[in-house]
Design a protein around this motif. Sequence first.
Motif, PDB file in Angstrom:
ATOM      1  N   TYR A 137      -0.322   4.645   1.685  1.00 52.34           N
ATOM      2  CA  TYR A 137      -0.630   5.126   3.003  1.00 52.34           C
ATOM      3  C   TYR A 137      -1.503   6.511   2.724  1.00 52.34           C
ATOM      4  O   TYR A 137      -2.341   6.693   3.622  1.00 52.34           O
ATOM      5  CB  TYR A 137       0.779   5.669   3.508  1.00 52.34           C
ATOM      6  N   GLU A 138      -1.593   7.168   1.640  1.00 51.66           N
ATOM      7  CA  GLU A 138      -2.430   8.082   1.517  1.00 51.66           C
ATOM      8  C   GLU A 138      -3.820   7.924   1.568  1.00 51.66           C
ATOM      9  O   GLU A 138      -4.694   8.563   2.018  1.00 51.66           O
ATOM     10  CB  GLU A 138      -2.330   9.184   0.244  1.00 51.66           C
ATOM     11  N   LYS A 139      -3.929   6.656   1.051  1.00 51.20           N
ATOM     12  CA  LYS A 139      -5.482   6.286   0.899  1.00 51.20           C
ATOM     13  C   LYS A 139      -5.960   5.087   1.796  1.00 51.20           C
ATOM     14  O   LYS A 139      -6.920   4.555   1.770  1.00 51.20           O
ATOM     15  CB  LYS A 139      -6.197   6.002  -0.622  1.00 51.20           C
ATOM     16  N   MET A 140      -4.620   4.634   2.223  1.00 58.35           N
ATOM     17  CA  MET A 140      -4.826   3.128   3.202  1.00 58.35           C
ATOM     18  C   MET A 140      -5.262   2.243   2.452  1.00 58.35           C
ATOM     19  O   MET A 140      -6.401   1.491   2.903  1.00 58.35           O
ATOM     20  CB  MET A 140      -5.556   3.505   4.333  1.00 58.35           C
ATOM     21  N   ARG A 141      -4.745   2.039   1.234  1.00 56.50           N
ATOM     22  CA  ARG A 141      -5.519   0.755   0.418  1.00 56.50           C
ATOM     23  C   ARG A 141      -4.074  -0.059   0.328  1.00 56.50           C
ATOM     24  O   ARG A 141      -3.191   0.198   0.043  1.00 56.50           O
ATOM     25  CB  ARG A 141      -5.799   1.429  -1.123  1.00 56.50           C
ATOM     26  N   LEU A 142      -4.803  -1.368   0.550  1.00 58.86           N
ATOM     27  CA  LEU A 142      -3.909  -2.555   0.140  1.00 58.86           C
ATOM     28  C   LEU A 142      -3.818  -3.063  -0.923  1.00 58.86           C
ATOM     29  O   LEU A 142      -4.881  -2.929  -1.796  1.00 58.86           O
ATOM     30  CB  LEU A 142      -4.042  -3.652   1.266  1.00 58.86           C
ATOM     31  N   TYR A 143      -2.589  -3.704  -1.691  1.00 56.08           N
ATOM     32  CA  TYR A 143      -2.710  -4.183  -2.922  1.00 56.08           C
ATOM     33  C   TYR A 143      -1.570  -5.218  -2.927  1.00 56.08           C
ATOM     34  O   TYR A 143      -0.766  -5.269  -2.135  1.00 56.08           O
ATOM     35  CB  TYR A 143      -2.272  -3.021  -4.046  1.00 56.08           C
ATOM     36  N   ASP A 144      -1.490  -5.937  -3.952  1.00 55.97           N
ATOM     37  CA  ASP A 144      -0.551  -6.914  -4.014  1.00 55.97           C
ATOM     38  C   ASP A 144       0.688  -6.527  -4.672  1.00 55.97           C
ATOM     39  O   ASP A 144       0.712  -5.641  -5.251  1.00 55.97           O
ATOM     40  CB  ASP A 144      -1.234  -8.148  -5.209  1.00 55.97           C
ATOM     41  N   VAL A 145       1.716  -7.031  -4.091  1.00 54.06           N
ATOM     42  CA  VAL A 145       3.140  -6.719  -4.516  1.00 54.06           C
ATOM     43  C   VAL A 145       3.618  -7.808  -5.597  1.00 54.06           C
ATOM     44  O   VAL A 145       3.128  -8.702  -5.439  1.00 54.06           O
ATOM     45  CB  VAL A 145       4.019  -6.469  -3.530  1.00 54.06           C
TER      46      VAL A 145
END
Length: 178
Positions: A137-145
């Motif tokens: 949320y701080e950088k609004m980056r998405l990543y695989d879980v």
Amino acid sequence: VIHFKALINELQLKKHFTPDVIIVDYLGICASSRLKKGAANSYEYVGAIAEELRGFAKEVGVPLWTGVQVNRENSSNADPSLAAISESAKIGHVSDFVMAVISTEELEQLGQYLCKQVKNRYNRKGKLLRFTVGVDYEKMRLYDVEQSQDTNTYYNEDDFKEEEPKTNFKDKFKNFTY
């Protein structure tokens, strides 16, 4: 779309660059090149923008992604459909692919979004996809879980196996005699 076309033409001409994908920040702030804002209702006007963007993407030959909001009735719905699209139902009619990005309190605590495929013009009927992505949320980056963390995946590996090529219509009757 006229401005987007000019930009792409300039990039191709001066830099020999064609993008792999075009991302339009938000469909609702674009303007139609065919209709004047007050000359049509929002269904027609925003729908015209969606049609123009789709035509532009086809012309350039690259996928185009954009965002729209859901309507008030669906703002807290954890399972939206095409009917949830705000401003114009025509957006859903024109789109080849629609994905909803869903956030609930539970997902927010896990630092995840649920992605739900709402429409896929090129998918087999009834094979809709859901999956979870992590979000910083701080950088609004998405990543695989990790798969163990993803409790929302709704697809079967068999759904994505390569299909056997279809036989040619003429081949079906090649041994036919009369």
